[in-house]
Design a protein around this motif. Structure first.
Motif, mmCIF file in Angstrom:
data_model
loop_
_atom_site.group_PDB
_atom_site.id
_atom_site.type_symbol
_atom_site.label_atom_id
_atom_site.label_comp_id
_atom_site.label_asym_id
_atom_site.label_seq_id
_atom_site.Cartn_x
_atom_site.Cartn_y
_atom_site.Cartn_z
ATOM 1 N N THR A 4 45.931 44.955 42.496
ATOM 2 C CA THR A 4 45.009 43.929 42.973
ATOM 3 C C THR A 4 43.795 44.563 43.639
ATOM 4 O OG1 THR A 4 46.834 42.400 43.333
ATOM 5 C CG2 THR A 4 44.779 41.915 44.473
ATOM 6 N N PHE A 5 44.039 45.550 44.455
ATOM 7 C CA PHE A 5 42.952 46.252 45.128
ATOM 8 C C PHE A 5 42.013 46.886 44.107
ATOM 9 C CE2 PHE A 5 41.278 50.192 47.012
ATOM 10 C CZ PHE A 5 40.558 49.654 48.060
ATOM 11 N N LEU A 6 42.576 47.544 43.095
ATOM 12 C CA LEU A 6 41.745 48.212 42.085
ATOM 13 C C LEU A 6 40.949 47.238 41.231
ATOM 14 C CD1 LEU A 6 43.977 51.161 40.842
ATOM 15 C CD2 LEU A 6 41.991 51.236 42.343
ATOM 16 N N SER A 7 41.420 45.996 41.113
ATOM 17 C CA SER A 7 40.658 45.023 40.322
ATOM 18 C C SER A 7 39.678 44.219 41.177
ATOM 19 C CB SER A 7 41.610 44.096 39.572
ATOM 20 O OG SER A 7 42.437 43.417 40.475
ATOM 21 N N THR A 8 40.020 43.939 42.437
ATOM 22 C CA THR A 8 39.107 43.151 43.261
ATOM 23 C C THR A 8 37.937 43.967 43.793
ATOM 24 O OG1 THR A 8 40.464 43.493 45.238
ATOM 25 C CG2 THR A 8 40.807 41.451 44.007
ATOM 26 N N LEU A 9 38.141 45.229 44.026
ATOM 27 C CA LEU A 9 37.048 46.048 44.546
ATOM 28 C C LEU A 9 35.876 46.111 43.565
ATOM 29 C CD1 LEU A 9 36.159 47.655 46.980
ATOM 30 C CD2 LEU A 9 37.181 49.666 45.955
ATOM 31 N N PRO A 10 36.096 46.442 42.288
ATOM 32 C CA PRO A 10 34.958 46.414 41.352
ATOM 33 C C PRO A 10 34.373 45.006 41.179
ATOM 34 C CG PRO A 10 36.754 47.675 40.420
ATOM 35 C CD PRO A 10 37.284 47.018 41.652
ATOM 36 N N ALA A 11 35.226 43.983 41.222
ATOM 37 C CA ALA A 11 34.724 42.612 41.088
ATOM 38 C C ALA A 11 33.823 42.241 42.259
ATOM 39 C CB ALA A 11 35.886 41.633 40.983
ATOM 40 N N LEU A 12 34.171 42.694 43.459
ATOM 41 C CA LEU A 12 33.330 42.400 44.620
ATOM 42 C C LEU A 12 32.113 43.313 44.717
ATOM 43 C CD1 LEU A 12 35.929 41.473 47.355
ATOM 44 C CD2 LEU A 12 34.140 40.032 46.418
ATOM 45 N N MET A 13 32.051 44.344 43.867
ATOM 46 C CA MET A 13 30.857 45.187 43.832
ATOM 47 C C MET A 13 29.728 44.500 43.070
ATOM 48 S SD MET A 13 32.172 48.992 43.114
ATOM 49 C CE MET A 13 33.162 49.899 44.248
ATOM 50 N N ILE A 14 30.063 43.580 42.196
ATOM 51 C CA ILE A 14 29.050 42.899 41.379
ATOM 52 C C ILE A 14 28.002 42.196 42.249
ATOM 53 C CG2 ILE A 14 28.691 41.059 39.673
ATOM 54 C CD1 ILE A 14 31.397 41.969 38.445
ATOM 55 N N PRO A 15 28.387 41.465 43.287
ATOM 56 C CA PRO A 15 27.348 40.850 44.123
ATOM 57 C C PRO A 15 26.411 41.863 44.794
ATOM 58 C CG PRO A 15 29.454 39.823 44.568
ATOM 59 C CD PRO A 15 29.719 40.988 43.673
#
Length: 158
Positions: A107-118
């Motif tokens: 979860t951490f590895l997938s949410t971190l890149p997703a939250l980098m988009i903003p």
């Protein structure tokens, strides 16, 4: 299971309270260099409605963790250097913790890149929401903790 639910829930609360506290400090931080009136240094006012719940939750986590520790023979100093929710006393809990930790890591590895988009729109984002980075970090930590909690409950009941 109750121990993991309570500790994870309080940790999530603590992440967002700490993000709000850091945001408050960030908003009011005033640094002055060689000001003839104020001198050199900085000025911060701590907001009691943010500080007190953080202190209360930290104390509550410590007391509950110590009272609900799996190894009742360990002293406070031995217990305080380990992670309370990671039990190694029971083989079943050790397996559950391992599986839940893998889920949290994924979860951490997938949410971190997703939250980098903003952060691509950081300049515009900071104009509207200057404390976004603090809450983004709290969100990543909370999603990892929440996924750990959900996975722990799932594997415990399985």
């Amino acid at each position: 299971m109750k121990r993991v639910i309570i500790q994870s829930s309080l940790n999530i609360c603590l992440y967002f309270l700490f993000a709000a506290f850091i945001s408050s400090v960030h908003d009011q931080l005033e640094v002055f260099n060689d000001d003839p009136v104020r001198g050199t240094g900085f000025n911060i006012t701590l907001e009691l409605p943010l500080v007190l719940p953080m202190i209360f939750i930290a104390i509550l986590l410590t007391v509950m963790g110590y009272l609900n520790r799996t190894n009742k023979k360990s002293t406070f100093s031995e217990w305080s250097v380990g992670m309370a929710e990671f039990s190694d006393q029971d083989e079943r809990e050790e397996v559950i913790t391992g599986k839940a930790t893998r889920v949290a890591y994924t979860t951490f590895l997938s949410t971190l890149p997703a939250l980098m988009i903003p952060f691509l729109f950081y300049v515009q984002l900071v104009e509207d929401f200057p404390n976004f980075p603090f809450y983004a970090i709290a969100t990543v930590l909370s999603l990892g903790t929440l996924s750990y909690l959900i996975a722990w409950i799932y594997y415990y009941k399985k």
